[in-house]
Scaffold this active site. Structure first.
Site, PDB file in Angstrom:
ATOM      1  N   ASP A 212      13.214  -5.851   0.308  1.00 12.89           N
ATOM      2  CA  ASP A 212      13.717  -7.020  -0.410  1.00 12.89           C
ATOM      3  C   ASP A 212      14.093  -6.537  -1.809  1.00 12.89           C
ATOM      4  OD1 ASP A 212      13.925  -9.299  -2.029  1.00 12.89           O
ATOM      5  OD2 ASP A 212      12.494 -10.431  -0.820  1.00 12.89           O
TER       6      ASP A 212
ATOM      7  N   ARG B 210      29.219 -22.211  11.776  1.00 15.13           N
ATOM      8  CA  ARG B 210      27.840 -21.703  11.867  1.00 15.13           C
ATOM      9  C   ARG B 210      27.830 -20.228  12.268  1.00 15.13           C
ATOM     10  NH1 ARG B 210      24.566 -22.100  16.157  1.00 15.13           N
ATOM     11  NH2 ARG B 210      25.511 -24.006  16.941  1.00 15.13           N
TER      12      ARG B 210
ATOM     13  N   TYR C 223       6.633 -11.782  -2.577  1.00 14.02           N
ATOM     14  CA  TYR C 223       6.943 -13.160  -2.952  1.00 14.02           C
ATOM     15  C   TYR C 223       6.060 -14.053  -2.064  1.00 14.02           C
ATOM     16  CZ  TYR C 223       9.314 -17.610  -2.490  1.00 14.02           C
ATOM     17  OH  TYR C 223       9.575 -18.953  -2.418  1.00 14.02           O
TER      18      TYR C 223
END
Ligand SMILES: Cc1ncc(COP(=O)(O)O)c(C=O)c1O
Length: 390
Positions: free
Chosen positions: A177, A55, A108
């Site tokens: 982005d 992780r 988005y």
């Protein structure tokens, strides 16, 4: 390695020290043997580098992070299980209750929904600066400025140099982005943007078979995003997915060139078609920001095309979309396969009619993700389907 095409193949890749394997192996292990208590303590204290638990870091994922960082010109990168996990990690990692995010939309839909719902429940305010402009939308509480390098679905651009100048003067962190452009067309960090984010699910992966996200930028910012996104939220990318992205990115420059050429041909065809009232493609001279696109984008204008039917109704859009044979009706993008969708009823349905109207997303708007098939076949498919638009 100066050329992006060479770096897309080689960056982040080192022959496996045990076997000599050229392709980065999938290290499918949850835990890593650190050998001694002292080393374990140092790893957990952050005073030693190495792997301890997947992780927090994994060799296959680290190779991918190094490759993306190289392509974006970033000192550091961190990968996540999706683009949305990457967005959440930035928001939760860099902001505190009372802070504001100013964004230039349309974003988005999922990102905007995340800002407005989760963000606002956590005491963060999302300010849509699209209409009144960024300068007028910044307040003493603004911390983050968020843009997409090509907006979805109307394919507009923002003058990133202006965004950076405004943000820097106020000490704000900027996030771009870059999912739609990829580092092949635009590298926002070179223009002064602080963090670049991708939904790797799209062009970076490119084959529609893996979900992932990545954030790249200066090491301290990436470290803060990494800590929140991995240690606290647990949004780590799986090594098998990282392998698919490593493989996909090797052909990214080749694929982007094909996407751009195909989209340009499709945009030209649509612009001349009598059933189409408007085409949104930054490569068309009629695009209101064609000059800015020429300045910002290198090597093409992207693989996405939006268009509006002259018969501007949902029924007309349905007739065209349902008649397509080569384009699949699906909402993702950036795949080698061509995809088509109706934003008003899918990706942007949650925005509501008023916001959709403000963003110019009408009922007759169709979004295409142009794949790498031969453009003549795609145009033939569109020509056949558009017969149903009248
Ligand atoms: C521009 C952009 N950013 C982020 C995302 C979210 O990425 P993901 O679906 O991998 O969570 C998407 C998804 O469509 C997107 O188009």
């Amino acid at each position: 390695m100066t050329h992006l095409r060479t770096r897309a193949v080689h960056a982040g890749q080192h022959p496996d020290p045990h076997s000599g394997a050229i392709t980065t192996p999938i290290t499918q292990s949850t835990a890593f043997d650190y050998g001694t208590l002292a080393q374990g303590a140092a790893l957990f204290a952050g005073t030693a580098e190495g792997y301890r638990y997947s992780r927090f870091g994994n060799p296959t994922v680290a190779a991918l992070e190094a490759k993306v960082a190289d392509l974006e010109g970033a000192p550091a990168a961190v990968a996540f299980a999706s683009g949305t996990a990457a967005t959440s990690a930035v928001v939760l990692g860099l902001l505190s209750p009372g802070d504001e995010i100013a964004f230039l939309g349309p974003l988005y839909g999922g990102t905007e929904a995340l800002f407005r719902s989760m963000g606002e429940r956590w005491g963060l305010r999302a300010v849509d600066a699209t209409q009144q402009g960024l300068a007028a939308s910044l307040t003493p509480a603004t911390r983050l400025v968020w843009v997409e390098t090509l907006t979805n679905p109307d394919l507009r651009l923002h003058d990133l140099a202006e965004v950076v100048a405004l943000a820097r003067a106020r000490g704000l962190t900027t996030v771009a982005d870059n999912t739609f452009c990829t580092p092949c067309l635009l590298r926002p960090l070179e223009l002064g943007i602080d963090l670049v984010l991708h939904s790797m699910t799209k062009y970076l992966g490119g084959h529609g078979d893996a979900t992932g996200g990545v954030v790249a930028g200066a090491a301290p910012l990436v470290a803060a995003v990494r800590k929140t996104g991995l240690a606290h939220v647990g949004g780590n990318l799986a090594p098998q997915e990282a392998f698919l992205f490593l493989r996909g990115i090797k052909t990214l420059p080749l694929r982007m060139a094909a996407h751009c050429a195909g989209a340009a041909a499709v945009a030209d065809f649509l612009a001349a078609h009598p059933t189409v009232r408007a085409v949104h493609y930054p490569g068309l001279p009629t695009h209101p920001q064609h000059a800015l696109a020429q300045r910002l984008l290198q090597g093409g204008f992207g693989g996405m095309v939006g268009f509006e039917l002259a018969r501007n109704e949902r029924a007309a859009a349905a007739a065209v979309l349902d008649a397509l044979q080569l384009f699949a009706q699906a909402v993702s993008l950036g795949d080698v396969d061509s995809l088509a969708c109706h934003p008003a009823s899918t990706t942007h349905s949650a925005l509501g009619a008023e916001l959709r109207a403000a963003h110019g997303i009408s009922e007759g708007f169709i979004r295409l993700s142009v794949g790498i098939e031969h453009p003549d076949d795609l145009i033939a498919d569109l020509a056949r389907a558009l017969q149903h638009a009248v």
